[in-house]
Motif scaffolding. Structure first.
Motif, PDB file in Angstrom:
ATOM      1  N   VAL A  84       0.843  -1.196   0.000  1.00  0.00           N
ATOM      2  CA  VAL A  84       0.000   0.000   0.000  1.00  0.00           C
ATOM      3  C   VAL A  84       0.881   1.249   0.000  1.00  0.00           C
ATOM      4  O   VAL A  84       2.000   1.238   0.500  1.00  0.00           O
ATOM      5  N   MET A  85       0.330   2.314  -0.573  1.00  0.00           N
ATOM      6  CA  MET A  85       0.995   3.602  -0.574  1.00  0.00           C
ATOM      7  C   MET A  85       0.172   4.528   0.310  1.00  0.00           C
ATOM      8  O   MET A  85      -1.044   4.650   0.128  1.00  0.00           O
ATOM      9  N   ALA A  86       0.820   5.124   1.292  1.00  0.00           N
ATOM     10  CA  ALA A  86       0.130   6.069   2.172  1.00  0.00           C
ATOM     11  C   ALA A  86       0.059   7.421   1.464  1.00  0.00           C
ATOM     12  O   ALA A  86       1.054   7.908   0.919  1.00  0.00           O
ATOM     13  N   TYR A  87      -1.124   8.026   1.465  1.00  0.00           N
ATOM     14  CA  TYR A  87      -1.333   9.310   0.798  1.00  0.00           C
ATOM     15  C   TYR A  87      -1.972  10.268   1.796  1.00  0.00           C
ATOM     16  O   TYR A  87      -3.037   9.990   2.342  1.00  0.00           O
ATOM     17  N   SER A  88      -1.301  11.370   2.063  1.00  0.00           N
ATOM     18  CA  SER A  88      -1.830  12.380   2.984  1.00  0.00           C
ATOM     19  C   SER A  88      -2.545  13.456   2.181  1.00  0.00           C
ATOM     20  O   SER A  88      -1.932  14.158   1.372  1.00  0.00           O
ATOM     21  N   GLU A  89      -3.823  13.561   2.419  1.00  0.00           N
ATOM     22  CA  GLU A  89      -4.631  14.557   1.720  1.00  0.00           C
ATOM     23  C   GLU A  89      -4.548  15.882   2.464  1.00  0.00           C
ATOM     24  O   GLU A  89      -4.659  15.916   3.698  1.00  0.00           O
ATOM     25  N   GLY A  90      -4.331  16.967   1.748  1.00  0.00           N
ATOM     26  CA  GLY A  90      -4.242  18.283   2.379  1.00  0.00           C
ATOM     27  C   GLY A  90      -5.534  18.647   3.105  1.00  0.00           C
ATOM     28  O   GLY A  90      -6.622  18.476   2.585  1.00  0.00           O
ATOM     29  N   MET A 134      -6.813  17.119   5.640  1.00  0.00           N
ATOM     30  CA  MET A 134      -7.368  15.970   6.356  1.00  0.00           C
ATOM     31  C   MET A 134      -6.283  15.422   7.278  1.00  0.00           C
ATOM     32  O   MET A 134      -5.445  14.620   6.858  1.00  0.00           O
ATOM     33  N   ASN A 135      -6.272  15.871   8.518  1.00  0.00           N
ATOM     34  CA  ASN A 135      -5.209  15.484   9.441  1.00  0.00           C
ATOM     35  C   ASN A 135      -5.582  14.304  10.327  1.00  0.00           C
ATOM     36  O   ASN A 135      -4.757  13.853  11.117  1.00  0.00           O
ATOM     37  N   GLU A 136      -6.807  13.819  10.216  1.00  0.00           N
ATOM     38  CA  GLU A 136      -7.242  12.716  11.082  1.00  0.00           C
ATOM     39  C   GLU A 136      -6.741  11.350  10.615  1.00  0.00           C
ATOM     40  O   GLU A 136      -6.679  10.407  11.383  1.00  0.00           O
ATOM     41  N   PHE A 137      -6.435  11.222   9.328  1.00  0.00           N
ATOM     42  CA  PHE A 137      -6.027   9.925   8.803  1.00  0.00           C
ATOM     43  C   PHE A 137      -5.261  10.105   7.501  1.00  0.00           C
ATOM     44  O   PHE A 137      -5.229  11.186   6.930  1.00  0.00           O
ATOM     45  N   GLN A 138      -4.666   9.007   7.050  1.00  0.00           N
ATOM     46  CA  GLN A 138      -4.024   8.936   5.736  1.00  0.00           C
ATOM     47  C   GLN A 138      -4.818   7.955   4.884  1.00  0.00           C
ATOM     48  O   GLN A 138      -5.340   6.959   5.395  1.00  0.00           O
ATOM     49  N   HIS A 139      -4.883   8.230   3.597  1.00  0.00           N
ATOM     50  CA  HIS A 139      -5.468   7.264   2.670  1.00  0.00           C
ATOM     51  C   HIS A 139      -4.426   6.180   2.416  1.00  0.00           C
ATOM     52  O   HIS A 139      -3.231   6.461   2.338  1.00  0.00           O
TER      53      HIS A 139
END
Length: 143
Positions: free
Chosen positions: A38-44, A46-51
């Motif tokens: 899996v690749m972790a993706y941090s959405e701008g 959205m600090n509660e979780f990573q996709h």
């Protein structure tokens, strides 16, 4: 004894087939698994979780062990493949105590990458064991 469809069964031994020909029976197998990277993706914002996005599937090498026999098929397959990889489909079947197939897996583009012969010690009364390690490009559940 017939088993129910969802019943656990003992893994007594395993049969290896290469291009439809039974090569031998094994008592110990490892590496029948698959794992999705899996690749972790941090959405701008959205600090509660990573996709977590699925990428590729990893397949570990199969490692098969058995007591030495008078047949040298495994060693010959390895020797043939180390000069030029003999990629082929193989099947691995789990057999019950009556010798009936319980589950069968098919492996794509498989070829041996390591063969290990027995260790000898005249002071011990142990079974001579050979081992083969097989790389492959995918697994399918046949049954």
């Amino acid at each position: 004894m017939p088993y129910k469809k969802d019943q656990s069964v003992p893994a007594i031994w395993f049969e290896l087939e290469i291009q439809g020909h039974a090569i031998g029976y094994f008592t110990e197998i490892s590496g029948i698994s698959a794992e999705v990277e899996v690749m972790a993706y941090s959405e701008g914002g959205m600090n509660e979780f990573q996709h977590h996005l699925p990428t590729r599937v990893k397949y570990p090498n199969l490692v098969l062990k058995r007591g030495m026999t008078t047949k040298s098929d495994l060693q010959k397959w390895f020797q043939k493949s180390h000069r030029q990889a003999d990629r082929t489909g193989i099947r691995l079947s789990m057999l019950d105590e009556a010798g009936s197939r319980v589950r069968t897996w098919s492996f794509v583009n498989a070829f041996p990458i390591k063969w290990t012969g027995p260790n000898f010690n005249a002071g011990q009364n142990t079974l001579a064991v050979e081992q083969i390690e097989i790389a492959h490009e995918g697994i399918q559940d046949v049954t």
